[in-house]
Design a protein around this motif. Structure first.
Motif, PDB file in Angstrom:
ATOM      1  N   CYS A  77      20.145  62.731  -6.795  1.00 44.23           N
ATOM      2  CA  CYS A  77      21.295  61.929  -7.227  1.00 44.23           C
ATOM      3  C   CYS A  77      22.093  62.598  -8.350  1.00 44.23           C
TER       4      CYS A  77
ATOM      5  N   GLU B 277      31.095  60.056  -0.374  1.00 43.97           N
ATOM      6  CA  GLU B 277      30.421  58.869  -0.916  1.00 43.97           C
ATOM      7  C   GLU B 277      31.371  57.758  -1.325  1.00 43.97           C
TER       8      GLU B 277
ATOM      9  N   ASP C 231      24.420  57.918  -3.833  1.00 43.10           N
ATOM     10  CA  ASP C 231      23.724  57.086  -2.849  1.00 43.10           C
ATOM     11  C   ASP C 231      22.521  57.880  -2.352  1.00 43.10           C
TER      12      ASP C 231
ATOM     13  N   ARG D  92      26.616  54.487   6.372  1.00 44.97           N
ATOM     14  CA  ARG D  92      25.939  55.746   6.042  1.00 44.97           C
ATOM     15  C   ARG D  92      25.883  56.667   7.255  1.00 44.97           C
TER      16      ARG D  92
END
Length: 475
Positions: free
Chosen positions: A221, A276, A284, A376
């Protein structure tokens, strides 16, 4: 980065945190104890990115800290007491105060053995990197930097306070943390640190799966996870914590043609991050990890053909199984594991769309199978296009635009409710005059197939179709 710039940012950050630091400094000094803002908050203040979580180190034992916080903190907790830490909240600030300490692993331990220290310098010496081994003594706000952290910060370099071998022996997770800080801060890792990571990589195996998992999540992340992931692979750490990643660096055969799967995967991850904003912005993890794992089935499914091409049939299914196994080993939650594995298994589905030949029924099934991971899946599928052929890339983009437009159109025409049969279980039992049981579930699935094939039906039409199905079964 100039040291003067660092100092100016630090002064600005300290003004903002003064309501906390000033009062804590006075309270502990009045009790004859030392206290200092330490570690990450000092580093982040110097980088101009100070958050609301503040870490302090103190000469006071936990019971003394707890007493000194009474009447000042809005709430306190002692979940970290075994490690010498007392936590509290003051307004918007989350505070953790830890007694000076030292900790180390023995050869077979998975948890550090904590011992209290007796000085600030001793506490700083046990920390992971020099940029995290700085402190501001309170209440005077005197910078304590015995290991040159401010210079390393200005030069964007990761070094350890002592030898990296000693640091990583004390806590092997620090080797992963080096990769994470490289990814988060864009810092270069000093050569001697990289060498120690390489020599001691196997030592990471004594660290608990949960700690490895948490560090991996932070790395993935980060602002530039590829930088950190490359370091894990180059030092051999990935072989122990995420072996599927270095396995993607397949040996190349000059007689056979296929993409470099390892480099392709890292590019897909970067392109997924660029998309994203479709997911609401911000890191995410599920989408990023699915991008990282989407092709892990390729090494096991690679086959060479006589014409010089290479196939990876069913690598999506194999990859989903490998992903699930790895995430279970790292103690990820079932929901997170299911989500990532589902994305890996479905990442090739779009390629059956061709140039738009799917029926509305096939589009509905695509949406049904993606479920709550549809957005996603959109991101992963788009990110998975890494061809340098601009014409091909543009054709794929337009085709996926068309699929998304069809999904939106069907949703608007048929309502945005989840794809469910036009009759529920109670209605099925009433119409057929049966009670709960296997037949109700079978009828429900039949109606769902009709819904996918033909779209919404009026209740009367659905009831007629149900009776017809039941009659054919002799119900």
């Amino acid at each position: 980065m100039l040291i003067t710039d660092v100092q100016e940012r630090t002064v600005r950050a300290l003004r903002r945190v003064a309501p906390v630091t000033d009062e804590l400094g006075r309270r502990f000094a009045a009790a004859g104890e030392e206290i200092a803002l330490v570690g990450g908050p000092v580093r982040d203040a110097m980088l101009g990115r100070l958050q609301t979580d503040l870490d302090f180190t103190t000469s006071a034992r936990p019971e003394v800290t707890e007493r000194l916080l009474k009447g000042w903190a809005d709430a306190t907790w002692d979940i970290g007491r075994a490690f010498g830490t007392i936590g509290c909240r003051r307004g918007d600030w989350q505070v953790e105060i830890t007694t000076y300490r030292s900790e180390a692993y023995d050869a077979s331990s998975r948890k550090p053995a904590v011992q209290y220290g007796d000085s600030l310098v001793g506490d700083l010496e046990r920390r992971d990197f020099t940029v995290n081994a700085m402190a501001l003594s309170l209440p005077g706000e005197q910078l304590e930097d015995p290991f040159g952290g401010i210079v390393d910060l200005a030069e964007k370099r990761l070094r350890t306070p002592g030898t990296p071998e000693q640091s990583f022996s004390d806590d092997p997770l620090r080797m992963m943390r080096a990769a994470r800080f490289a990814a988060q801060l864009g810092f270069a890792v000093a050569p001697e640190v990289v060498a120690a990571m390489t020599d001691m990589a196997e030592r990471i195996t004594i660290v608990s799966a949960e700690r490895v998992r948490d560090e991996l999540v932070k790395l993935v992340c980060a602002a530039d996870p590829v930088r950190g992931l490359r370091l894990l692979v180059e030092t051999g750490l990935a072989e122990h914590v995420l072996p599927e990643l270095p396995a993607l660096a397949l040996e190349r055969d000059e007689h056979h043609r296929h993409k470099d799967v390892y480099e392709h995967t890292l590019t897909v991850l970067e392109q997924s991050i660029d998309l994203e904003d479709r997911l609401g912005g911000g890191p995410d993890f599920t989408a990023r990890f699915a991008a990282l794992m989407h092709d892990v089935g390729k090494p096991r499914t690679r086959r060479f053909l006589d014409d010089g091409s290479v196939t990876f049939h069913h690598h999506d299914v194999v990859g989903a199984k490998l992903t699930r196994k790895r995430m279970q080993a790292l103690r990820f939650s079932r929901d997170q594991t299911d989500a990532v594995a589902q994305l890996v298994e479905q990442h090739l589905r779009f390629h059956g769309y061709g140039s738009g030949e799917w029926t509305d029924s096939a589009v509905r099934r695509y949406v049904r199978d993606a479920g709550d991971q549809l957005q996603r899946l959109h991101v992963l599928t788009r990110a998975d296009c890494t061809t340098r052929n601009k014409r091909k890339a543009e054709r794929l983009r337009r085709t996926y635009d068309d699929l998304e437009a069809r999904i939106e159109r069907l949703a608007e025409e048929e309502g945005r409710a989840a794809l469910r049969p036009d009759l529920d279980g109670n209605q099925i039992m009433t119409i057929l005059g049966i009670g709960p049981g296997r037949e109700v579930g079978e009828a429900y699935r039949h109606l769902l197939e009709l819904r996918l094939d033909h779209g919404p039906m009026a209740e009367a039409d659905a009831a007629a179709a149900l009776r017809e199905w039941a009659a054919a079964r002799g119900l």
